[in-house]
Every structure is written in C-alpha cells, then in structure tokens.
Design an enzyme around this catalytic site. Sequence first.
Site, PDB file in Angstrom:
ATOM      1  N   ASN A 224      -5.577 -55.476 -20.527  1.00 10.47           N
ATOM      2  CA  ASN A 224      -5.670 -55.830 -19.098  1.00 10.47           C
ATOM      3  C   ASN A 224      -6.976 -55.288 -18.512  1.00 10.47           C
ATOM      4  OD1 ASN A 224      -4.906 -57.018 -16.724  1.00 10.47           O
ATOM      5  ND2 ASN A 224      -3.029 -55.823 -16.457  1.00 10.47           N
TER       6      ASN A 224
ATOM      7  N   HIS B 129       2.216 -52.869  -9.882  1.00 10.37           N
ATOM      8  CA  HIS B 129       3.042 -53.634 -10.811  1.00 10.37           C
ATOM      9  C   HIS B 129       4.369 -54.049 -10.195  1.00 10.37           C
ATOM     10  CE1 HIS B 129       0.330 -52.498 -14.164  1.00 10.37           C
ATOM     11  NE2 HIS B 129       0.864 -53.543 -14.773  1.00 10.37           N
TER      12      HIS B 129
END
Length: 495
Positions: free
Chosen positions: A330, A361
């Site tokens: 990521n 998140h």
Amino acid sequence: VIVDGTKLTNVVTISFVCLLTQVNFVVCQLFALLTALWFRLYLHPSKARPFIRHVVATLLGFYLALFCFGWYALHFLVQSGLTYSIMVFAGLEHMHKLCFIVALGYLSFCQITRVYVFDYGMYSADFTGPMMVITQKITSLAFEIHDGETCMCVLVCNMPSLLEYLSYNCNFMGILAGPTCSYNDYMAFIEGTAYQPRHLEANGTENGKYKHTEPSPKNNVISKLCTCAISLAVFLSVSKIFPVERSIDDKFMASTPFILQVLYLYLSMLATRPKYYFIWTLSDAINNAAGFGFNGYNKDGTPRWDLISNLRILDIEFATSFKMFLDNWNIQTALWLKRVCYERCPINPTAATFLLSAMWHGVYPGYYLTFLTGIGMTMAARTLRHNIKPYFLGSTTHKSVYDVITWAGTQVAICYTVVPFVLLAVGPSLKFYRSWYYCIHIACLLLVLALPVKPWHLRAKEEQPQQNSLQGGLTGDHNSHSITDNNCNQKHKAT
C-alpha cells in the site's frame, strides 16, 4: 425450525448480495479499463482540451460510483463539497488542519454508520472504500496548498477550480480502488505535460534518446493484467483451503503442534494477500491504460509506469524487515501517512502514524489491535536491527544467514500482527493472541526495554542526507518534487 430456516435464508441472501457486489466491482473495473484505453486514444491531450478531459473523467467516475453504490455515492460529493468550501473560505494558516479534521471526521462518521447502524451481520454497500482514497486526496491537496504558500515550495500554486477538484477526487480511473496520487501529477496527466519533465537529464538538458516520444503503456498494462489473473486464480483456489479462522479453532489448536500452527498461519496469510494484489494491480493498470503513471525510464531505456503503483509483490513476499514489508505494501497510503503525519508530528511520530492509519481504515476493533501491535513491532524491529545487523555485515555468508533469519522472523511477525485485521472482532483476535501466550508482544516489549536505540530525530538527521542524495540521483523521476516537499515539512513540522 422456522427460526433456523430464517437464519439460513438470511445467510444465503447476504452471501448472494456480497457476491453480486464483488462481481459488480470487477465488471466496473473492466469497464473502466476499456474506457481508459478509449480515453487515451480519442481524448488524448493533443485532441481534447483539459476541460473536456476533466468533464468526461468526472462524469464517468460518478456513473461507476452510482452503479456500484447507488445513492451512497452522494457521500463522495458531500465530503468533497465540504472540504472544498473550507479551502476557499478558510484562512491559509489553518485550512489544511480543518480539511484534515472534516475529511477524516466525515469518513469516520460514514464508517460508524455502516458498521454499527446497519450492524455487523447485515449487508450494506462498502461505499467507505472510495471515501478512504478521497480523504487521502483531499488532505494531500490541502497540505500541498498550505506548504506551497507558506514556504514557497513548488507544490500547488493555485487553488483548483471546482471541476478540477472533483476530477482529481472522483475520476473514473481511481474512484473505486484508487490509488491516491499527487494533484500536480494528475493535472500534468490531464494537460498532457506528464512526459515532458521526465525527458530531461540530471543537468536539465533534454535527453535526445527519448526526445519527442510518448511511451506506450501497452506492454506494462498487459503485464499487470497477467499479474491480476494469476493473483485472482491463486486467491480463489487457495484462500478456501487455508482460512484464517481455522487458526483459532479449538480442535485445530488442540491437535496441531505449535510449529505447524505457525506454518499454517503463514500459508493462510499468504493466501489472503493475492486479493489485494489483484485489486491494486488492476487499478494501476487502468490508470496506465489511460496514460497516467509514467515515471521516467529505466537504465536500459524501457519506460517505467510505476508513478502511482501501490505495491511491489516480490519485495513484499521476500521482505527481510518489518519496515521493508510496510514500505512495499500500500505504497501510496504509506506516502500519504508520511507526508500528513509522520513528518509533522513533534511527539512520537511512529505511534501517531499507526493510530491515524487505524482511524483511516475504519472502526472495527481488529484494525486498532493490528496497528497498536504494529507500533511495538516497528519499535522492536528497529531496535533489533540497529543492534544486531552490524555483526552480520562482515561477509557475504553472514549476510545471507542474516537475510534468511530476518525473512522468517518478518513473515511470522507480519502474520501475527495482521490476524486481528482479518478477524475484525475483539473476541476472536484476543483468542488468537492468547493461544500464542502474547509471546511476540512480550518479546517486543523486552527488546525495546533491554536494547539501546537512537532517538527518532537523530535517525532522521542521519537518514536525510542519504535520502536527498538518492533522490537527487534519480533522473526523470517523480520523486524530484518530494525533496522540496520534505524540506517544507521539516521547516514547518509544527504545522
């Protein structure tokens, strides 16, 4: 029997709707891929004005969002509209902070609503996934505008128009799965200037070998689509064989030796990752197919299309340190966290960065357990590397032994850390940690307390000249502007 039948019906319905949503996502991404090819050929900067390219990219993005998420897609407009108003009307001194609070706050509100209002067990479209990327873009742009005005860095000189802002946030190439990117890079792509700076030598003169050429992304797109196909095939065939949930099954834990439990955990996490490889590589291929992502040339003259790539699979699977794994996983999110948090936080930036990542998140407890564990893992790995690695650099054999040991240790540490991220709930996550007697948590604590390590600000001073010399040596790379960015962040760390 009626109750059991109702439960069974609900489970079947939820499973079917989830499957349908996944199919919708893949179909929309394939549509975006074909549209990207058309966009590059028929709306090339030489054939269409930037205004037309912005309009088409934005409208197609909203169409895909409505198709996948229905009216939930209006949240994308609300979040973008609120933060754009702040950029226009708020003072420059606090604009970036207000945008950060509002964008992240609205994202958190939507995540709480989706999880706790619609309940864990009830299906609701995960419209917060695209909002996570939009949040990154909004805050990145706000900080770039602030830094560009306050320290005269070449970041974002002018406030974008509303159309440019919506195009940057909601274009069809990245609306469903990102990745995030620099506003300047996106504008260079739209205006057709993305190739020009990357044809220059280090001294500023034009490189005749690549003069007046526009590299084709065809080979790169085909390569990434092949990676997608392999990743999807591996995930579909292997993930069912090694479900993570089996790691906390009482019968499995009682009948399986601990070393085999460790091996199973590694295999189950190995089988989980191809899902992310598929999503992120496909998204990267879509951007490349549209002509976005060119990042200069390799030494052999082949074009690089990794400007906004989100992962490096081989570096992930063969990572020999916790940091190496995170640096290649990521990637764009890691860069965003570094720019908006790590380089600006005056107190314990590592902990602050992990906590921000957890908030970004979502609200599942497993996310927080993972990132809180990650803080200890990072500090322990840093301490261990600082004290142990110098003893293994005397010979190639010693270095190879060190690499093998650290690879195995890194894979176990990563698996141990991310189990709650997969399980989501507190109970199953703590059950897993208890089955391991919290051994890695305890080991990390002992390492941090027992071994000396340099303070982070001293390490930053030592690493900064190395980073600048490395970045200065990259010819035609998009990282040329990140040196200025880092200087701005160091100068205005308190902001």
